[in-house]
Design a protein around this motif. Structure first.
Motif, PDB file in Angstrom:
ATOM      1  N   VAL A  52       0.820  -1.213   0.000  1.00 14.67           N
ATOM      2  CA  VAL A  52       0.000   0.000   0.000  1.00 14.67           C
ATOM      3  C   VAL A  52       0.856   1.266   0.000  1.00 14.67           C
ATOM      4  CG1 VAL A  52      -0.389   0.238   2.502  1.00 14.67           C
ATOM      5  CG2 VAL A  52      -2.187   0.912   0.889  1.00 14.67           C
ATOM      6  N   ARG A  53       2.033   1.182   0.640  1.00 13.96           N
ATOM      7  CA  ARG A  53       2.991   2.282   0.597  1.00 13.96           C
ATOM      8  C   ARG A  53       4.382   1.717   0.345  1.00 13.96           C
ATOM      9  NH1 ARG A  53      -0.944   3.546   4.087  1.00 13.96           N
ATOM     10  NH2 ARG A  53      -0.161   1.949   5.469  1.00 13.96           N
ATOM     11  N   GLU A  54       5.271   2.589  -0.099  1.00 13.43           N
ATOM     12  CA  GLU A  54       6.600   2.118  -0.464  1.00 13.43           C
ATOM     13  C   GLU A  54       7.323   1.462   0.721  1.00 13.43           C
ATOM     14  OE1 GLU A  54       9.086   5.151  -2.085  1.00 13.43           O
ATOM     15  OE2 GLU A  54      10.629   3.710  -2.685  1.00 13.43           O
ATOM     16  N   GLY A 203     -13.886  -5.789   4.939  1.00 17.50           N
ATOM     17  CA  GLY A 203     -14.025  -5.501   3.515  1.00 17.50           C
ATOM     18  C   GLY A 203     -13.369  -4.161   3.257  1.00 17.50           C
ATOM     19  N   GLN A 204     -12.887  -3.922   2.042  1.00 16.09           N
ATOM     20  CA  GLN A 204     -12.283  -2.620   1.758  1.00 16.09           C
ATOM     21  C   GLN A 204     -13.336  -1.513   1.812  1.00 16.09           C
ATOM     22  OE1 GLN A 204      -9.266  -2.093   1.813  1.00 16.09           O
ATOM     23  NE2 GLN A 204      -8.351  -4.081   1.408  1.00 16.09           N
ATOM     24  N   ASN A 205     -14.564  -1.892   1.590  1.00 12.96           N
ATOM     25  CA  ASN A 205     -15.647  -0.901   1.604  1.00 12.96           C
ATOM     26  C   ASN A 205     -16.933  -1.628   1.979  1.00 12.96           C
ATOM     27  OD1 ASN A 205     -17.405   1.180   1.157  1.00 12.96           O
ATOM     28  ND2 ASN A 205     -17.185   1.170  -1.070  1.00 12.96           N
ATOM     29  N   MET A 238     -15.027  -2.972   9.419  1.00  9.20           N
ATOM     30  CA  MET A 238     -14.185  -2.003   8.736  1.00  9.20           C
ATOM     31  C   MET A 238     -13.860  -2.507   7.327  1.00  9.20           C
ATOM     32  SD  MET A 238     -10.640  -2.588  10.804  1.00  9.20           S
ATOM     33  CE  MET A 238      -9.990  -1.033  10.264  1.00  9.20           C
ATOM     34  N   THR A 239     -13.710  -1.601   6.349  1.00  7.14           N
ATOM     35  CA  THR A 239     -13.675  -0.161   6.475  1.00  7.14           C
ATOM     36  C   THR A 239     -14.914   0.434   5.829  1.00  7.14           C
ATOM     37  OG1 THR A 239     -11.276  -0.071   6.404  1.00  7.14           O
ATOM     38  CG2 THR A 239     -12.398   1.873   5.751  1.00  7.14           C
ATOM     39  N   SER A 240     -15.361   1.553   6.353  1.00  3.45           N
ATOM     40  CA  SER A 240     -16.501   2.256   5.778  1.00  3.45           C
ATOM     41  C   SER A 240     -16.009   3.364   4.864  1.00  3.45           C
ATOM     42  CB  SER A 240     -17.317   2.903   6.888  1.00  3.45           C
ATOM     43  OG  SER A 240     -17.969   1.932   7.643  1.00  3.45           O
ATOM     44  N   ASP A 306      -8.439   7.500   8.651  1.00  3.09           N
ATOM     45  CA  ASP A 306      -7.134   7.454   7.982  1.00  3.09           C
ATOM     46  C   ASP A 306      -6.947   8.801   7.281  1.00  3.09           C
ATOM     47  OD1 ASP A 306      -7.065   4.767   8.613  1.00  3.09           O
ATOM     48  OD2 ASP A 306      -7.407   4.058   6.568  1.00  3.09           O
ATOM     49  N   ILE A 307      -5.723   9.311   7.337  1.00  7.77           N
ATOM     50  CA  ILE A 307      -5.439  10.594   6.677  1.00  7.77           C
ATOM     51  C   ILE A 307      -4.131  10.480   5.898  1.00  7.77           C
ATOM     52  CG2 ILE A 307      -4.940  13.059   7.038  1.00  7.77           C
ATOM     53  CD1 ILE A 307      -6.536  12.763   9.700  1.00  7.77           C
ATOM     54  N   ILE A 308      -4.151  10.984   4.692  1.00  9.92           N
ATOM     55  CA  ILE A 308      -2.929  11.023   3.883  1.00  9.92           C
ATOM     56  C   ILE A 308      -2.415  12.463   3.835  1.00  9.92           C
ATOM     57  CG2 ILE A 308      -1.959  10.718   1.567  1.00  9.92           C
ATOM     58  CD1 ILE A 308      -4.002   8.509   1.104  1.00  9.92           C
ATOM     59  N   PHE A 337      -0.705   8.933   7.319  1.00 13.16           N
ATOM     60  CA  PHE A 337       0.261   8.396   6.360  1.00 13.16           C
ATOM     61  C   PHE A 337       0.854   9.505   5.506  1.00 13.16           C
ATOM     62  CE2 PHE A 337      -3.219   5.249   6.808  1.00 13.16           C
ATOM     63  CZ  PHE A 337      -2.508   4.262   7.475  1.00 13.16           C
ATOM     64  N   LEU A 338       2.150   9.351   5.215  1.00 15.54           N
ATOM     65  CA  LEU A 338       2.772  10.222   4.211  1.00 15.54           C
ATOM     66  C   LEU A 338       2.378   9.665   2.853  1.00 15.54           C
ATOM     67  CD1 LEU A 338       6.380  10.447   5.668  1.00 15.54           C
ATOM     68  CD2 LEU A 338       4.871  12.392   5.263  1.00 15.54           C
ATOM     69  N   TYR A 339       1.932  10.519   1.959  1.00 11.23           N
ATOM     70  CA  TYR A 339       1.568  10.035   0.626  1.00 11.23           C
ATOM     71  C   TYR A 339       2.766   9.317   0.002  1.00 11.23           C
ATOM     72  CZ  TYR A 339       0.991   9.849  -4.337  1.00 11.23           C
ATOM     73  OH  TYR A 339       0.964   9.387  -5.620  1.00 11.23           O
TER      74      TYR A 339
HETATM   75  N1  SAH Z   1     -10.283   0.472   1.974  1.00  7.01           N
HETATM   76  C1  SAH Z   1      -9.877   1.288   2.999  1.00  7.01           C
HETATM   77  C2  SAH Z   1      -8.406   1.351   3.307  1.00  7.01           C
HETATM   78  C3  SAH Z   1      -7.406   0.851   2.364  1.00  7.01           C
HETATM   79  S1  SAH Z   1      -5.709   1.140   2.592  1.00  7.01           S
HETATM   80  C4  SAH Z   1     -10.436   2.659   2.723  1.00  7.01           C
HETATM   81  O1  SAH Z   1     -10.904   2.936   1.672  1.00  7.01           O
HETATM   82  O2  SAH Z   1     -10.393   3.477   3.571  1.00  7.01           O
HETATM   83  C5  SAH Z   1      -5.557   1.906   4.158  1.00  7.01           C
HETATM   84  C6  SAH Z   1      -5.154   3.321   4.120  1.00  7.01           C
HETATM   85  O3  SAH Z   1      -3.885   3.463   3.536  1.00  7.01           O
HETATM   86  C7  SAH Z   1      -6.044   4.229   3.310  1.00  7.01           C
HETATM   87  O4  SAH Z   1      -7.191   4.600   3.994  1.00  7.01           O
HETATM   88  C8  SAH Z   1      -5.129   5.398   3.036  1.00  7.01           C
HETATM   89  O5  SAH Z   1      -5.222   6.357   4.055  1.00  7.01           O
HETATM   90  C9  SAH Z   1      -3.751   4.784   3.062  1.00  7.01           C
HETATM   91  N2  SAH Z   1      -3.147   4.767   1.732  1.00  7.01           N
HETATM   92  C10 SAH Z   1      -3.576   4.085   0.643  1.00  7.01           C
HETATM   93  N3  SAH Z   1      -2.763   4.340  -0.412  1.00  7.01           N
HETATM   94  C11 SAH Z   1      -1.800   5.187   0.019  1.00  7.01           C
HETATM   95  C12 SAH Z   1      -0.683   5.829  -0.594  1.00  7.01           C
HETATM   96  N4  SAH Z   1      -0.397   5.646  -1.875  1.00  7.01           N
HETATM   97  N5  SAH Z   1       0.088   6.634   0.172  1.00  7.01           N
HETATM   98  C13 SAH Z   1      -0.184   6.840   1.464  1.00  7.01           C
HETATM   99  N6  SAH Z   1      -1.230   6.266   2.103  1.00  7.01           N
HETATM  100  C14 SAH Z   1      -2.038   5.451   1.386  1.00  7.01           C
END
Ligand code: SAH
Ligand code: SF4
Ligand code: F3S
Length: 441
Positions: A52-54, A203-205, A238-240, A306-308, A337-339
């Motif tokens: 999901v992240r590097e 579920g993811q959603n 989770m997650t909504s 969750d916050i990016i 999370f850092l993008y």
């Molecule tokens: N399905 C869930 C969460 C999936 S991944 C939802 O939609 O909320 C979990 C979290 O990782 C996400 O909510 C997002 O905040 C974070 N995330 C996903 N991709 C990312 C990225 N490229 N960089 C940083 N954070 C990311």
């Protein structure tokens, strides 16, 4: 496979991956194999990866590198990798080049066939690299070896159709597909029989649960059905996704006794401009309105998110909007999370990437704000009596017990060890930033 083997599984990533690992283990145990938490003594090492992240990928690569020595000393050890990271295009080939001592590489869609690949590898066929590029039908009835005997995950739907522009999950987990409600109910009933008290629907959603199922059913209806299961005490999920959280679901939580008053509702950003670029399908105003409705109907609700930080194009003003939203909503806790750029996602190609330093500075400010609010939220529990599901001994002090409230707060408390696995009332005597301290009453 006649020989009894010791296997080691390490899991990165989200609850989905944890559940997948429980299924991998569930497939191996009935064959007489034994799980170990020591890599060095394992005959089979499985890494279940996340991308999901590097930094999630970097961790996997670091761990794979460290196996080189072990494999040299014990060449018969089978090294297997599965999970989301392997599901990316070209990844399996790259990994086998970089770490030629890996024996099995499979993706998320064919992980359920693990035993078959393992016996082929044990028979001498190495390496096996097989990543299916399309999801299979849902596989029911897989044995599962759950990490806890008190609370457990139950996946209700797989995949994601949302394609948020930063996110790789839909690319590695395939399209949305829901399990039949009867299958879900049967699984939960069987768990209750074994003594499980709490389940978390995954579920993811989860809010778009039921799409395409015959006869028709939606998530709120599923929740109400699950709420009727006798002997079950708590239901979380989770997650909504904010765009799909319906009034009907809010109503169900407000009315159903087993549905816990906690909602994980990822906002990602407080800026409507950024939310649009993220393809989230709601704006700040709609999100705030949703929160207002939730708080009105479920007054003691715990909200998490969750916050990016540092999505492409995020300006100081956009970030200030995220900060102000966090303060307005007052989350019980937030994952920040850092993008991180992900190949194959639209945001990766956006030209206005935020410099690393600005990202980090914003991130630190956000974490500070989030923690301050978490501490304040926890303070509200001081001297209150709360219901705790006792999960075991406290991690830091095994003269104490640990468990969670319906709202998901971790409580360390003095109490009777015989109550592990039960619901007890605990008086909170000290509220800390990340946990509560109490005594059984
Ligand atoms: N399905 C869930 C969460 C999936 S991944 C939802 O939609 O909320 C979990 C979290 O990782 C996400 O909510 C997002 O905040 C974070 N995330 C996903 N991709 C990312 C990225 N490229 N960089 C940083 N954070 C990311
Ligand atoms: Fe990723 Fe968005 Fe799907 Fe969540 S809803 S898994 S963030 S694409
Ligand atoms: Fe990671 Fe896959 Fe979960 S990418 S966050 S393990 S769905």
């Amino acid at each position: 496979m006649n020989k009894k083997l010791k296997y080691f599984i390490e899991t990165w990533g989200c609850q989905m991956n944890e559940e997948d690992s429980e299924k991998l283990s569930g497939g191996l145990k009935p064959l007489g194999h034994e799980r170990t938490d020591k890599k060095e003594e394992a005959d089979v090492i499985v890494y279940n990866t996340c991308c999901v992240r590097e930094n999630a990928e970097q961790k996997v690569e670091g761990n794979l590198g460290a196996l080189k020595k072990l494999k040299k000393e014990k060449p018969e050890t089978v090294i297997a990798i599965t999970g989301c990271m392997m599901q990316q295009e070209g990844m399996a080939e790259g990994i086998i080049k970089k770490f030629p001592y890996v024996d099995i590489i499979i993706g998320t869609h064919n992980a359920y066939k693990f035993n078959e690949y393992l016996s082929r590898a044990l028979g001498g066929e190495r390496p096996i690299v097989e990543v299916w590029n399309k999801e299979d039908d849902i596989i029911e009835g897989q044995p599962i070896d759950r990490a806890s005997s008190i609370k457990g995950f139950v996946t209700i739907m797989y995949g994601c159709n949302n394609f948020c522009t930063y996110c790789i999950v839909p690319h590695v987990r395939g399209r949305e597909r829901s399990r039949q409600p009867e299958q879900i109910e049967n699984e939960i009933r069987a768990m209750v029989k074994e003594g499980y008290k709490e389940i978390t629907l995954l579920g993811q959603n989860v809010n778009s649960y039921g799409k395409g199922l015959e006869p028709e059913i939606n998530f709120a209806q599923l929740l109400r059905r699950i709420n009727k299961i006798e002997g079950l005490e708590r239901v979380k999920f989770m997650t909504s996704h904010p765009k799909d959280l319906s009034d009907e679901v809010i109503e169900a939580i407000a009315e159903c006794d087993k549905l816990c008053e906690c909602i994980h509702l990822p906002v990602q950003s407080g800026s409507s401009r950024i939310l649009k670029k993220m393809n989230r399908h709601y704006d700040r105003e709609q999100y705030v309105e949703l929160i207002r409705k939730i708080k009105e109907r479920i007054p003691n609700v715990a909200l998490t998110t969750d916050i990016i930080v540092g999505f492409p194009g995020e300006t100081e003003e956009d970030f200030e909007e995220t900060l102000s939203l966090v303060k307005e909503v007052e989350y019980d806790s937030a994952f920040t999370f850092l993008y991180s750029k992900r190949k194959g996602t639209p945001a990766d190609l956006m030209l206005d990437q935020v410099p690393e330093e600005a990202k980090k500075a914003r991130f630190n400010r956000l974490v500070e704000a989030v923690n301050e609010i978490s501490a304040k939220k926890n303070k509200a529990y001081d001297q209150k009596v709360v219901e705790v599901l006792v999960e075991g001994l406290s991690k830091n002090d095994d003269s104490k017990l640990a468990g969670r409230t319906r709202t998901g707060k971790l409580v360390n408390f003095a109490g009777n060890k015989e109550n592990i696995g039960k619901l007890v009332n605990v008086k909170i005597i000290k509220a800390q930033s990340f946990s509560l301290v109490g005594e059984e009453v």
